[in-house]
Design a protein around this motif. Structure first.
Motif, mmCIF file in Angstrom:
data_model
loop_
_atom_site.group_PDB
_atom_site.id
_atom_site.type_symbol
_atom_site.label_atom_id
_atom_site.label_comp_id
_atom_site.label_asym_id
_atom_site.label_seq_id
_atom_site.Cartn_x
_atom_site.Cartn_y
_atom_site.Cartn_z
ATOM 1 N N TYR A 29 30.547 -7.166 9.603
ATOM 2 C CA TYR A 29 28.927 -7.406 9.817
ATOM 3 C C TYR A 29 29.055 -5.229 9.655
ATOM 4 O O TYR A 29 29.122 -5.099 9.837
ATOM 5 N N ASP A 30 27.717 -6.552 8.838
ATOM 6 C CA ASP A 30 27.284 -4.019 8.085
ATOM 7 C C ASP A 30 26.005 -4.426 8.283
ATOM 8 O O ASP A 30 25.068 -5.840 7.812
ATOM 9 N N GLY A 31 25.252 -3.379 8.800
ATOM 10 C CA GLY A 31 24.128 -3.777 8.171
ATOM 11 C C GLY A 31 23.280 -2.583 7.616
ATOM 12 O O GLY A 31 23.578 -0.976 7.326
ATOM 13 N N GLN A 32 22.751 -2.945 5.997
ATOM 14 C CA GLN A 32 22.766 -1.776 5.359
ATOM 15 C C GLN A 32 21.438 -1.682 5.476
ATOM 16 O O GLN A 32 20.081 -2.711 5.590
ATOM 17 N N VAL A 33 20.817 -0.459 5.068
ATOM 18 C CA VAL A 33 19.781 0.096 5.689
ATOM 19 C C VAL A 33 18.838 0.464 3.642
ATOM 20 O O VAL A 33 19.005 0.431 3.320
ATOM 21 N N TYR A 34 17.671 -0.554 4.541
ATOM 22 C CA TYR A 34 16.927 -0.246 2.395
ATOM 23 C C TYR A 34 15.347 -0.131 3.267
ATOM 24 O O TYR A 34 14.929 0.161 3.995
ATOM 25 N N THR A 35 14.920 -0.080 1.958
ATOM 26 C CA THR A 35 13.915 1.651 1.792
ATOM 27 C C THR A 35 13.029 1.181 0.599
ATOM 28 O O THR A 35 12.686 -0.056 -0.087
ATOM 29 N N VAL A 36 11.934 1.733 0.827
ATOM 30 C CA VAL A 36 10.174 1.047 -0.386
ATOM 31 C C VAL A 36 9.968 2.775 -0.897
ATOM 32 O O VAL A 36 10.493 3.683 0.157
ATOM 33 N N ASP A 37 10.115 2.405 -2.188
ATOM 34 C CA ASP A 37 8.761 3.890 -2.644
ATOM 35 C C ASP A 37 6.921 3.809 -2.890
ATOM 36 O O ASP A 37 7.168 2.890 -3.157
ATOM 37 N N GLN A 38 7.003 4.757 -2.670
ATOM 38 C CA GLN A 38 5.093 5.041 -2.938
ATOM 39 C C GLN A 38 5.273 5.160 -4.900
ATOM 40 O O GLN A 38 5.029 5.548 -5.007
ATOM 41 N N TYR A 39 4.479 4.240 -5.353
ATOM 42 C CA TYR A 39 3.910 3.959 -6.691
ATOM 43 C C TYR A 39 2.452 4.044 -6.168
ATOM 44 O O TYR A 39 1.985 3.133 -5.593
ATOM 45 N N SER A 40 1.325 5.108 -6.529
ATOM 46 C CA SER A 40 -0.135 4.837 -6.803
ATOM 47 C C SER A 40 -0.224 5.703 -8.296
ATOM 48 O O SER A 40 0.261 6.584 -8.827
ATOM 49 N N VAL A 41 -1.481 5.033 -8.410
ATOM 50 C CA VAL A 41 -2.500 5.119 -9.711
ATOM 51 C C VAL A 41 -3.658 5.841 -9.452
ATOM 52 O O VAL A 41 -4.177 4.403 -8.278
ATOM 53 N N ASP A 42 -4.350 6.606 -9.959
ATOM 54 C CA ASP A 42 -5.727 6.587 -10.065
ATOM 55 C C ASP A 42 -6.243 6.418 -11.295
ATOM 56 O O ASP A 42 -6.236 6.181 -12.143
ATOM 57 N N VAL A 43 -7.866 5.908 -11.235
ATOM 58 C CA VAL A 43 -8.070 4.914 -12.747
ATOM 59 C C VAL A 43 -10.232 5.942 -12.727
ATOM 60 O O VAL A 43 -10.263 5.292 -11.572
ATOM 61 N N PRO A 44 -10.131 6.095 -12.980
ATOM 62 C CA PRO A 44 -11.550 7.122 -12.903
ATOM 63 C C PRO A 44 -12.856 6.738 -14.559
ATOM 64 O O PRO A 44 -12.317 6.110 -15.391
ATOM 65 N N ILE A 45 -13.344 5.679 -13.255
ATOM 66 C CA ILE A 45 -15.008 5.405 -14.288
ATOM 67 C C ILE A 45 -15.759 6.466 -14.117
ATOM 68 O O ILE A 45 -16.644 6.653 -13.055
#
Length: 320
Positions: free
Chosen positions: A74-90
């Protein structure tokens, strides 16, 4: 203590987020190969067991005898997330005719909001699509026996190409490694066109059949549950367009994932999945920048695609 969806969606604009979640082209197929696995944490552990289920054990027992007990790695494998962001100017000038006061009126300017959110959505989803394709088309991530580079007369676009034989042989190779037959074939548009007119595939039709093979035809002939086609393109700084999914095909076992991270185990040999923070992608609350007299619409997508079981996939390179 895990965050609740409400906490994760802090500062989120619910109306715009509903718009954001609803946008996207049908050509985006990243989650068809790396299905979404919702998580409330930016880092989490999932169980992964070894190949003990493939072994043949002596399980017969006499009354009163001890039950056969097997050892499971049994292996406990660690997973993560990365953050991606964008701004749209009007720029304010674009919405000034609808502006009733210095305070932004969201309802009156919903069409402008849609434009901003669609732009943000396309940028975020295309970025994800490119990431997933890069991961799936990396030959070094697969076992050597799970990659087939096609050349010359062996290409599926050649009259002498044998895509049916190649794909069925690949399915057998995957089954021998994971105990399940691959159920999903991912194609780029150019590879689909080659399969539609393949001489070997046309040999399965009566001589009176006219026109190219349909996706339904290909699914039945190739022996897969589903075929998905990636139509997305990306452009470099010079404006040159390229197919996101290139000149390749990926045959893989992709299980259906549902529920929360607490009740999903990687005992099943999934090709991969995408860990996604609950409530993502989401739209930030629009903010006004007085220096540029511009409304800024932000969007954020926290996720990561992961190739979990390379043996559950088979990569065809340069079939066209």
């Amino acid at each position: 203590m895990p965050m609740t969806p409400e906490q994760i969606r802090l500062r989120q604009n619910p109306v715009l987020s509903n718009l954001l979640l609803g946008f996207g082209q049908g050509s985006y197929i990243a989650e068809r190969l790396f299905p979404r696995l919702p998580t409330a944490l930016r880092g989490f552990t999932l169980p992964r067991i070894g190949n003990e289920r493939f072994q043949k054990y002596q399980l017969r027992r006499a009354p009163g005898a001890a039950t056969k007990r097997i050892d499971i790695r049994y292996d406990g494998q660690v997973y993560t997330v990365d953050q991606y962001s964008v701004d749209v100017p009007i720029p304010r000038e674009l919405i000034q005719e609808n502006e009733a006061s210095a305070r932004f009126n969201l309802t009156a300017n919903l069409d402008i909001s849609r434009i901003a959110m669609k732009t943000a959505s396309e940028v975020l989803l295309l970025d994800f699509e490119v990431e997933a394709a890069t991961l799936a088309l990396d030959a070094s991530a697969y076992p050597v026996s799970n990659v087939l580079a096609l050349t010359g007369a062996a290409k599926w676009s050649a009259v002498t190409g044998t895509p049916v034989t190649d794909i069925r042989n690949a399915a057998d190779a995957v089954r021998a490694k994971i105990g399940k037959r691959p159920n999903r074939l991912t194609l780029s548009t150019s590879v689909l066109r080659a399969l539609e007119m393949s001489e070997q595939i046309r040999g399965y039709f009566p001589s009176t059949h006219l026109g190219p093979a349909t996706l339904a035809d290909l699914t039945a002939i190739l022996g897969v549950d589903e075929i998905v086609v990636g139509d997305a393109v990306w452009r470099d700084g010079d404006g040159t367009a390229s197919d996101v999914w290139g000149n390749a095909a990926v045959l893989a076992y992709v299980p259906g994932l549902s529920g929360s991270s607490g009740d999903i185990s990687l005992a099943e040999p999934a090709f991969g999945f995408t860990s996604v923070l609950e409530g993502h992608p989401f739209a930030e609350a629009p903010r006004y920048d007085p220096d540029t007299k511009t409304w800024v619409y932000g969007a954020t997508f926290e996720r990561r695609a992961t190739l979990v079981t390379p043996e559950a996939g088979f990569l065809f390179q340069n079939p066209v």
